[in-house]
Design a protein around this motif. Structure first.
Motif, PDB file in Angstrom:
ATOM      1  N   UNK A  93       0.875  -1.087  -0.101  1.00 41.19           N
ATOM      2  CA  UNK A  93       0.200  -0.026  -0.026  1.00 41.19           C
ATOM      3  C   UNK A  93       0.894   1.289  -0.081  1.00 41.19           C
ATOM      4  N   UNK A  94       1.791   1.171   0.802  1.00 38.44           N
ATOM      5  CA  UNK A  94       2.675   2.540   0.942  1.00 38.44           C
ATOM      6  C   UNK A  94       4.150   2.499   0.221  1.00 38.44           C
ATOM      7  N   UNK A  95       3.935   1.617  -0.913  1.00 39.15           N
ATOM      8  CA  UNK A  95       5.185   1.326  -1.643  1.00 39.15           C
ATOM      9  C   UNK A  95       6.128   2.439  -1.946  1.00 39.15           C
ATOM     10  N   UNK A  96       5.406   3.408  -2.658  1.00 38.68           N
ATOM     11  CA  UNK A  96       5.945   4.520  -3.375  1.00 38.68           C
ATOM     12  C   UNK A  96       6.427   5.470  -2.372  1.00 38.68           C
ATOM     13  N   UNK A  97       6.075   5.537  -1.195  1.00 39.62           N
ATOM     14  CA  UNK A  97       6.509   6.450   0.016  1.00 39.62           C
ATOM     15  C   UNK A  97       7.779   5.854   0.417  1.00 39.62           C
ATOM     16  N   UNK A  98       7.631   4.600   0.502  1.00 41.84           N
ATOM     17  CA  UNK A  98       8.665   3.999   1.232  1.00 41.84           C
ATOM     18  C   UNK A  98      10.061   3.700   0.210  1.00 41.84           C
ATOM     19  N   UNK A  99       9.735   3.370  -1.000  1.00 45.79           N
ATOM     20  CA  UNK A  99      11.034   3.042  -1.793  1.00 45.79           C
ATOM     21  C   UNK A  99      11.034   4.261  -3.237  1.00 45.79           C
ATOM     22  N   UNK A 100      10.357   5.392  -3.085  1.00 45.05           N
ATOM     23  CA  UNK A 100      10.313   6.033  -4.028  1.00 45.05           C
ATOM     24  C   UNK A 100      11.936   6.556  -4.474  1.00 45.05           C
ATOM     25  N   UNK A 101      12.592   6.829  -3.263  1.00 50.43           N
ATOM     26  CA  UNK A 101      13.943   7.190  -3.889  1.00 50.43           C
ATOM     27  C   UNK A 101      15.091   6.272  -2.987  1.00 50.43           C
ATOM     28  N   UNK A 102      14.633   5.104  -2.885  1.00 50.98           N
ATOM     29  CA  UNK A 102      15.531   4.192  -2.298  1.00 50.98           C
ATOM     30  C   UNK A 102      15.481   2.799  -2.704  1.00 50.98           C
ATOM     31  N   UNK A 103      16.448   2.382  -3.396  1.00 57.05           N
ATOM     32  CA  UNK A 103      16.290   0.932  -4.069  1.00 57.05           C
ATOM     33  C   UNK A 103      17.720   0.336  -3.511  1.00 57.05           C
ATOM     34  N   UNK A 104      17.283  -0.899  -2.562  1.00 52.73           N
ATOM     35  CA  UNK A 104      18.407  -1.472  -1.710  1.00 52.73           C
ATOM     36  C   UNK A 104      19.524  -2.170  -2.627  1.00 52.73           C
ATOM     37  N   UNK A 105      20.707  -2.093  -2.056  1.00 51.79           N
ATOM     38  CA  UNK A 105      21.594  -2.963  -2.550  1.00 51.79           C
ATOM     39  C   UNK A 105      21.770  -4.424  -1.906  1.00 51.79           C
ATOM     40  N   UNK A 106      21.215  -4.411  -0.569  1.00 54.21           N
ATOM     41  CA  UNK A 106      21.034  -5.555   0.261  1.00 54.21           C
ATOM     42  C   UNK A 106      19.939  -5.372   1.266  1.00 54.21           C
ATOM     43  N   UNK A 107      19.415  -6.398   1.720  1.00 60.83           N
ATOM     44  CA  UNK A 107      18.340  -6.402   2.734  1.00 60.83           C
ATOM     45  C   UNK A 107      18.883  -7.141   3.984  1.00 60.83           C
ATOM     46  N   UNK A 108      18.797  -6.641   4.928  1.00 55.60           N
ATOM     47  CA  UNK A 108      19.235  -7.284   6.289  1.00 55.60           C
ATOM     48  C   UNK A 108      18.115  -7.355   7.159  1.00 55.60           C
ATOM     49  N   UNK A 109      17.427  -8.736   7.468  1.00 52.30           N
ATOM     50  CA  UNK A 109      16.418  -8.867   8.340  1.00 52.30           C
ATOM     51  C   UNK A 109      16.754  -9.429   9.601  1.00 52.30           C
ATOM     52  N   UNK A 110      16.200  -8.988  10.718  1.00 53.37           N
ATOM     53  CA  UNK A 110      16.616  -9.338  12.009  1.00 53.37           C
ATOM     54  C   UNK A 110      15.337 -10.650  12.551  1.00 53.37           C
ATOM     55  N   UNK A 111      15.758 -11.569  12.990  1.00 49.74           N
ATOM     56  CA  UNK A 111      15.183 -12.660  13.411  1.00 49.74           C
ATOM     57  C   UNK A 111      14.646 -13.521  12.265  1.00 49.74           C
ATOM     58  N   UNK A 112      14.766 -14.920  12.393  1.00 48.21           N
ATOM     59  CA  UNK A 112      13.840 -15.814  11.296  1.00 48.21           C
ATOM     60  C   UNK A 112      12.377 -15.816  11.709  1.00 48.21           C
ATOM     61  N   UNK A 113      11.446 -15.817  10.467  1.00 49.61           N
ATOM     62  CA  UNK A 113      10.268 -15.980  10.670  1.00 49.61           C
ATOM     63  C   UNK A 113       9.505 -14.700   9.952  1.00 49.61           C
ATOM     64  N   UNK A 114       8.966 -13.836  11.160  1.00 47.84           N
ATOM     65  CA  UNK A 114       8.230 -12.748  10.548  1.00 47.84           C
ATOM     66  C   UNK A 114       9.093 -11.748   9.755  1.00 47.84           C
ATOM     67  N   UNK A 115      10.378 -11.378  10.308  1.00 44.49           N
ATOM     68  CA  UNK A 115      11.050 -10.271   9.528  1.00 44.49           C
ATOM     69  C   UNK A 115      11.813 -11.066   8.385  1.00 44.49           C
ATOM     70  N   UNK A 116      12.253 -12.477   8.482  1.00 45.14           N
ATOM     71  CA  UNK A 116      13.116 -12.909   7.301  1.00 45.14           C
ATOM     72  C   UNK A 116      11.879 -13.076   6.413  1.00 45.14           C
ATOM     73  N   UNK A 117      10.734 -13.575   6.318  1.00 39.16           N
ATOM     74  CA  UNK A 117       9.813 -13.675   5.395  1.00 39.16           C
ATOM     75  C   UNK A 117       9.422 -12.437   4.734  1.00 39.16           C
TER      76      UNK A 117
END
Length: 380
Positions: A93-117
């Motif tokens: 829903x908020x994709x444009x606001x979150x990523x309008x000027x930010x395309x990540x080179x890498x994603x770092x998720x904390x904890x297996x499960x909710x965050x990693x999925x």
């Protein structure tokens, strides 16, 4: 490098104490752009402790861009797959606001499960590497429930999984994932010991949630044993949790009610001040992924006592820079403390070596290790 961090609100609610934020701001200090997505269920407390908050809000702290995202939840975080789907829907829903000027080179998720999925879904969108950190319970609890296949699925979605200790890495390997597993120790925030600090020679302290795995009851039993020969010995138990009343009741039959203080949850600065005034830090917890508070205690000049076979055993060498005891053994705790009281020069040498060990494990060093790992993931 643009680093996108995914971390549920429970690990990010107090910026002064959040190890995730301490790490993220070191990424930023090293010259990288960092944006953190912090999912939090609608109706749960958020920044400022409010429950009625915007569905999306943005702020910046310590050079880190923070995106607070509200999503619909039907249960406690992570217990139902609906929560993950709902959080992903909120990102859509908020994709444009979150990523309008930010395309990540890498994603770092904390904890297996909710965050990693959530991280795995974002990985498919951006076609960039996903690195996941497991901190302890997110590995241990599924293993205790026989959910090795679920753990394997979470790990298989990532390009690398980092455990905060070698012990935790070995536990996670049981799931059989083909994803490369690494171990990178947590860091801590160094603070100067206050000038004119006076340390109580007969004082013990434990810091952590008042839950069964922290074994606070065994620390209280060790205190009762010690007071037979050292009647001035005291214990401060910093933290809050469901076992508080039970632990307070335990002090009565053991005859240590007046020797144990429960100040509750305290800000990090106050905790460090208490560590600096205490001689012995004890936390023989099990399971324990790593325990940043051990490093804080060592840096504060405490004789630091951890658990054999748990994460901190990677750092503490028994009798050299601290001590390791079996879980559920108050006699062993009492014996270590009594020996230190009887041999103060040896104890002082151990304390000094403990300080030197801790000072090598800062968040800056931790961040450098992760940046190196991110670079390797990008080159694959």
């Amino acid at each position: 490098m643009k680093i996108l961090v995914v971390c549920h609100y429970g690990l990010y609610q107090d910026l002064t104490a959040s190890f995730v934020h301490n790490q993220a701001k070191e990424y930023a200090a090293l010259g990288h752009r960092v944006r953190v997505i912090i999912p939090n269920g609608i109706g749960k407390n958020g920044p400022g402790r409010g429950r009625v908050l915007p569905l999306l809000s943005e702020r910046e702290m310590d050079g880190v861009e923070l995106v607070d995202l509200r999503y619909v939840t039907l249960s406690r975080f992570g217990e139902k797959h609906f929560n993950t789907s709902s959080a992903v829907a909120a990102i859509r829903v908020h994709w444009n606001r979150i990523f309008d000027d930010f395309r990540p080179d890498v994603i770092h998720a904390h904890t297996l499960g909710f965050d990693s999925e959530i991280g795995a879904w974002l990985k498919k969108k951006f076609h960039c590497p996903l690195v996941v950190t497991t901190h302890g319970s997110d590995t241990v609890l599924p293993l205790e429930k026989g959910q090795q296949a679920l753990l394997k699925r979470w790990c298989d979605q990532a390009d690398a999984v980092v455990a905060v200790s070698r012990c935790l890495k070995q536990r996670l390997a049981v799931c059989g994932t083909k994803t490369r597993l690494y171990s990178i120790y947590n860091g801590f925030v160094p603070r100067p010991i206050p000038a004119g600090n006076e340390r109580n020679a007969y004082s013990m302290i434990q810091v952590g949630h008042l839950i069964p795995s922290k074994r606070v009851d065994e620390t209280i039993r060790a205190l009762a044993l010690l007071r037979k020969n050292y009647p001035d010995m005291t214990l401060t138990v910093v933290g809050q949790g469901p076992l508080r009343e039970e632990l307070e009741r335990l002090c009565v039959p053991l005859g240590v009610k007046d020797a144990v203080c429960f100040p509750g949850q305290l800000p990090n600065e106050q905790v460090f001040a208490l560590l600096c005034r205490s001689r012995f830090f004890v936390m023989a917890s099990k399971p324990e992924g790593f325990g940043i508070v051990y490093l804080e205690a060592m840096a504060a000049g405490c004789v630091t006592i951890g658990t054999e076979g748990e994460g901190i055993a990677d750092v503490i060498e028994h009798g050299v820079n601290g001590f390791l005891v079996p879980a559920d053994d108050p006699d062993a705790i009492a014996a270590v403390i009594a020996d230190c009281i009887q041999n103060p020069e040896k104890a002082a040498q151990i304390v000094e070596r403990g300080k030197q060990t801790a000072l090598k494990l800062t968040w800056r060093e931790n961040a450098r290790n992760y940046i190196d790992l991110f670079g390797r993931a990008l080159s694959c």
